[in-house]
Design an enzyme around this catalytic site. Structure first.
Site, PDB file in Angstrom:
ATOM      1  N   CYS A  76       0.843  -1.204   0.000  1.00  0.00           N
ATOM      2  CA  CYS A  76       0.000   0.000   0.000  1.00  0.00           C
ATOM      3  C   CYS A  76       0.873   1.246   0.000  1.00  0.00           C
ATOM      4  O   CYS A  76       1.896   1.292   0.674  1.00  0.00           O
ATOM      5  CB  CYS A  76      -0.896   0.029   1.234  1.00  0.00           C
ATOM      6  SG  CYS A  76      -2.344  -0.994   1.096  1.00  0.00           S
ATOM      7  N   ASP A 128     -10.911  -6.228  22.021  1.00  0.00           N
ATOM      8  CA  ASP A 128      -9.891  -6.108  23.061  1.00  0.00           C
ATOM      9  C   ASP A 128     -10.474  -5.564  24.364  1.00  0.00           C
ATOM     10  O   ASP A 128     -10.151  -6.053  25.450  1.00  0.00           O
ATOM     11  CB  ASP A 128      -8.752  -5.208  22.585  1.00  0.00           C
ATOM     12  CG  ASP A 128      -7.697  -5.018  23.655  1.00  0.00           C
ATOM     13  OD1 ASP A 128      -7.154  -6.036  24.137  1.00  0.00           O
ATOM     14  OD2 ASP A 128      -7.432  -3.867  24.031  1.00  0.00           O
TER      15      ASP A 128
END
EC number: 4.6.1.17
Length: 158
Positions: A76, A128
């Protein structure tokens, strides 16, 4: 069928040369969801998660994820993003949370990867922050919904 652009004639991976492309406004919208137990959903909805404001932290994480995409995805291009809009929708029918991200730039390559990365990082942050009470959460249905700008023009998922 279109060619894979990240491989040269010898099949070696390379970063695509975008130097000759026109700078245009590029927009991508991606979305994904995280399913969870009803009790976990209630903690998020009511603002009672032990680690704090789950949605607020996940929103910042998604923005940060969009900005760090080139560090995570090897081929990218690093992009100067002009806008990152992150929306979370609580859905008691899942139960869970939907994350939709719109990323924009004025540049030579699209921002689909930045939008997808932002969605994933936002949803991973929800995981998380809530995993202590629900390890069975499932991130699902992450995809690009729309892409606008560039040589290939507009695309909207069917």
């Amino acid at each position: 069928m279109p060619e894979l652009t990240h491989f040269d004639a010898a099949g070696q991976a390379h970063m695509v040369d975008v130097g000759g492309k026109q700078e245009t406004r590029r927009i991508a919208i991606a979305r994904g969801s995280i399913r969870m137990l009803p009790e976990t959903f209630a903690l998020i909805r009511d603002g009672n998660a032990k680690k704090g404001d789950v949605i607020g932290i996940a929103r910042i994480a998604a923005i940060q994820g969009s900005k760090r995409t080139a560090d995570l995805i090897p081929l990218c291009h690093p992009l100067a993003l002009t806008r990152v809009k992150v929306d979370f929708e609580l859905d008691d029918t899942l139960p869970g949370v939907h994350c939709t991200v719109q990323v924009e730039t004025l540049g030579r390559t699209g921002v689909e990867m930045e939008a997808l990365t932002a969605v994933q990082v936002g949803l991973l942050t929800v995981y998380d922050m809530c995993k202590a009470v629900d390890r069975g959460m499932t991130i699902t249905d992450v995809r690009v919904l729309e892409k606008h700008g560039g040589k290939s023009g507009d695309w909207v998922a069917g």
